[in-house]
Write an enzyme that holds these catalytic residues in place. Structure first.
Site, PDB file in Angstrom:
ATOM      1  N   ASP A 101       0.870  -1.173   0.000  1.00 40.43           N
ATOM      2  CA  ASP A 101       0.000   0.000   0.000  1.00 40.43           C
ATOM      3  C   ASP A 101       0.915   1.234   0.000  1.00 40.43           C
ATOM      4  OD1 ASP A 101      -2.371   1.636   0.717  1.00 40.43           O
ATOM      5  OD2 ASP A 101      -1.396   1.751   2.684  1.00 40.43           O
TER       6      ASP A 101
ATOM      7  N   ASP B 130      -0.197   5.048   1.102  1.00 46.03           N
ATOM      8  CA  ASP B 130      -0.434   5.997   2.199  1.00 46.03           C
ATOM      9  C   ASP B 130      -0.288   5.335   3.556  1.00 46.03           C
ATOM     10  OD1 ASP B 130      -1.067   8.427   0.832  1.00 46.03           O
ATOM     11  OD2 ASP B 130      -2.956   7.515   0.209  1.00 46.03           O
TER      12      ASP B 130
ATOM     13  N   GLU C  64     -17.746   3.633   4.075  1.00 44.78           N
ATOM     14  CA  GLU C  64     -16.512   2.841   3.916  1.00 44.78           C
ATOM     15  C   GLU C  64     -16.171   2.091   5.205  1.00 44.78           C
ATOM     16  OE1 GLU C  64     -13.040   5.211   2.921  1.00 44.78           O
ATOM     17  OE2 GLU C  64     -11.711   3.488   3.028  1.00 44.78           O
TER      18      GLU C  64
ATOM     19  N   SER D  60     -15.898  11.977  -7.398  1.00 46.98           N
ATOM     20  CA  SER D  60     -14.634  12.707  -7.211  1.00 46.98           C
ATOM     21  C   SER D  60     -13.997  12.996  -8.562  1.00 46.98           C
ATOM     22  CB  SER D  60     -13.646  11.871  -6.402  1.00 46.98           C
ATOM     23  OG  SER D  60     -13.887  12.018  -5.050  1.00 46.98           O
TER      24      SER D  60
ATOM     25  N   SER E  60      -2.517   1.702  -4.743  1.00 45.31           N
ATOM     26  CA  SER E  60      -3.174   2.776  -4.001  1.00 45.31           C
ATOM     27  C   SER E  60      -4.530   3.076  -4.603  1.00 45.31           C
ATOM     28  CB  SER E  60      -2.310   4.041  -4.021  1.00 45.31           C
ATOM     29  OG  SER E  60      -3.032   5.102  -3.445  1.00 45.31           O
ATOM     30  N   ALA E  61      -5.535   3.096  -3.740  1.00 49.26           N
ATOM     31  CA  ALA E  61      -6.862   3.520  -4.188  1.00 49.26           C
ATOM     32  C   ALA E  61      -6.945   5.040  -4.145  1.00 49.26           C
ATOM     33  CB  ALA E  61      -7.931   2.894  -3.292  1.00 49.26           C
TER      34      ALA E  61
HETATM   35  C1  LIG Z   1     -12.613   8.977  -3.605  1.00 49.76           C
HETATM   36  N1  LIG Z   1     -11.860   9.119  -2.374  1.00 49.76           N
HETATM   37  C2  LIG Z   1     -11.455   8.107  -1.576  1.00 49.76           C
HETATM   38  N2  LIG Z   1     -10.758   8.581  -0.552  1.00 49.76           N
HETATM   39  C3  LIG Z   1     -10.079   7.846   0.526  1.00 49.76           C
HETATM   40  O1  LIG Z   1      -8.855   7.400  -0.010  1.00 49.76           O
HETATM   41  C4  LIG Z   1      -8.483   6.158   0.571  1.00 49.76           C
HETATM   42  C5  LIG Z   1      -7.621   5.454  -0.440  1.00 49.76           C
HETATM   43  O2  LIG Z   1      -7.450   4.136  -0.093  1.00 49.76           O
HETATM   44  P1  LIG Z   1      -6.037   3.412  -0.002  1.00 49.76           P
HETATM   45  O3  LIG Z   1      -5.348   3.355  -1.294  1.00 49.76           O
HETATM   46  O4  LIG Z   1      -6.262   2.121   0.695  1.00 49.76           O
HETATM   47  O5  LIG Z   1      -5.204   4.408   0.816  1.00 49.76           O
HETATM   48  P2  LIG Z   1      -4.912   4.537   2.343  1.00 49.76           P
HETATM   49  O6  LIG Z   1      -3.532   4.019   2.446  1.00 49.76           O
HETATM   50  O7  LIG Z   1      -5.009   6.015   2.532  1.00 49.76           O
HETATM   51  O8  LIG Z   1      -5.916   3.731   3.087  1.00 49.76           O
HETATM   52  C6  LIG Z   1      -9.803   5.476   0.893  1.00 49.76           C
HETATM   53  O9  LIG Z   1      -9.690   4.752   2.089  1.00 49.76           O
HETATM   54  C7  LIG Z   1     -10.823   6.633   0.994  1.00 49.76           C
HETATM   55  O10 LIG Z   1     -11.209   6.862   2.326  1.00 49.76           O
HETATM   56  C8  LIG Z   1     -10.679   9.925  -0.689  1.00 49.76           C
HETATM   57  N3  LIG Z   1     -10.045  10.841   0.080  1.00 49.76           N
HETATM   58  C9  LIG Z   1     -10.135  12.143  -0.308  1.00 49.76           C
HETATM   59  N4  LIG Z   1      -9.521  13.052   0.439  1.00 49.76           N
HETATM   60  N5  LIG Z   1     -10.787  12.529  -1.430  1.00 49.76           N
HETATM   61  C10 LIG Z   1     -11.441  11.642  -2.249  1.00 49.76           C
HETATM   62  O11 LIG Z   1     -12.013  12.016  -3.256  1.00 49.76           O
HETATM   63  C11 LIG Z   1     -11.383  10.269  -1.853  1.00 49.76           C
HETATM   64 MG   LIG Z   2      -2.654   3.050   3.713  1.00 52.05          MG
END
Ligand SMILES: C[n+]1cn([C@@H]2O[C@H](COP(=O)(O)OP(=O)(O)O)[C@@H](O)[C@H]2O)c2nc(N)[nH]c(=O)c21
Ligand SMILES: [Mg+2]
Length: 331
Positions: free
Chosen positions: A58, A60, A106, A127, A174-175
């Site tokens: 992952d 973040d 979520e 988004s 990464s999401a």
């Molecule tokens: C569409 N969207 C999703 N997220 C968050 O981005 C995270 C991305 O998910 P991840 O890739 O698992 O990252 P992580 O390491 O931060 O957990 C998700 O858990 C959502 O809560 C978002 N966060 C922000 N600030 N803005 C957005 O438009 C948005």
């Molecule tokens: Mg993370």
């Protein structure tokens, strides 16, 4: 009484690695549900060598720190984009509204996953729509991301250097927003040819932002099933020794889609609400690291694999045939 061959267990073999001999796994904050399973997988990894390894991580708060030494909060990849000053006035407000609507869904412990998936698709789609129809200079994103290039876990640079030298492919999933991920990793000098980022990348049309490129990566398809048929899948599907690293519970499933016979070692970085989360993390991950802001554990595992590899191939400078750099925008 002599030891007969049939009594000799795997553990008695010369070169067998024991958990108690790996200091990083004996630290107070390193927890394991089943240390014997961890020991078994580590020995598979060491015997299999770099050629069979791949890393899935992952971004973040896994590659970046959950807590920095100076206390400065590290934004998420979406957060880096959202803090760009040139975005339209209402953008931040609208994106926050979406966050407040969808984030509780979520993390809702009661809603079934298939229902959540629909909402997450809605969230990422909306988004993307908000990030459309205006000019945006990626240099601004680089400037924002660059401020956090020192916020990577201690040892990240050394870990990625070793992975590159051993030609072990690294998939960063990464999401969030891929442009921020790649920019930060480039500026931190860890974006080597063996590293592939699968994420949501901004799309431009006629000079204006046009949402995200396909396919959408949201938190419930953030696993190797989205790679099927793509270039990266071809590259890694024979690498059945996998280290998965993440900070969210869902990250433990990032290797879903690899052959069932694979050996997967899951490392989870736990920071928030340690007591409340401990049991779930212990069930999801093989190794749980509590408030560990370093890469020491994956580095230690890699060092064991590297050492055995060097003993077997003293003249080898790296693992296998070199990996070609892959474009990061497409699967
Ligand atoms: C569409 N969207 C999703 N997220 C968050 O981005 C995270 C991305 O998910 P991840 O890739 O698992 O990252 P992580 O390491 O931060 O957990 C998700 O858990 C959502 O809560 C978002 N966060 C922000 N600030 N803005 C957005 O438009 C948005
Ligand atoms: Mg993370």
């Amino acid at each position: 009484m002599g030891v007969t061959e049939s009594n000799e267990s795997q553990e008695d073999r010369v070169g067998y690695v024991r958990i108690q001999d790996i200091p990083q796994l004996n630290q107070e904050h390193c927890r394991m549900r089943d240390p014997q399973r961890v020991e078994r997988i580590i020995n598979e990894f060491v015997c299999g060598g770099p050629e069979r390894m791949q890393i899935v991580s992952d971004f973040d708060y896994t590659i970046t720190k959950q807590r920095t030494d100076d206390g400065v909060a590290v934004p998420s990849s979406f957060g880096i984009f959202n803090s760009c000053k040139s975005l339209p006035d209402n953008f931040k407000e609208e994106i926050d509204k979406l966050f407040h609507k969808y984030h509780p869904i979520e993390i809702d412990p009661h809603m079934p996953i298939p229902d959540k998936v629909q909402y997450m698709i809605e969230w990422w789609t909306q988004s993307g729509k908000l990030a459309s129809g205006f000019a945006f200079d990626l240099a601004e994103l680089d400037q924002m991301a660059g401020q956090f290039k020192h916020a990577l876990r201690d040892g990240t640079h050394e870990l990625f250097e070793a992975l590159q030298r051993l030609q072990i492919p690294v998939l960063v999933f990464s999401a969030g927003l891929g442009n921020s991920v790649v920019s930060l990793m480039q500026q931190a000098n860890i974006m080597q040819p063996n590293v592939k980022v699968v994420s949501n990348f901004l799309r431009f049309r006629d000079g204006l932002l046009d949402g995200f490129q396909e396919p959408m990566i949201h938190i419930f398809n953030k696993n190797e099933t989205v790679l099927e048929g793509g270039e990266y899948y071809e590259l890694v599907h024979t690498r059945d020794h996998i280290i998965v690293m993440g900070d969210s519970l869902g990250d433990a499933d990032m290797a879903a889609g690899v052959p069932a016979s694979s050996h997967i070692l899951r490392i989870g970085f736990l920071f928030h609400h340690v007591e409340a989360n401990m049991e779930k993390y212990m069930n999801a991950f093989d190794i749980v690291l509590v408030d560990d802001q370093t890469m020491s554990v994956p580095q230690a595992l890699l060092a064991l694999i590297d050492n055995r590899h060097q003993m077997r191939h003293p003249h080898a400078s790296n693992g296998t045939a070199s990996i070609q750099a892959l474009p990061n925008a497409a699967l």
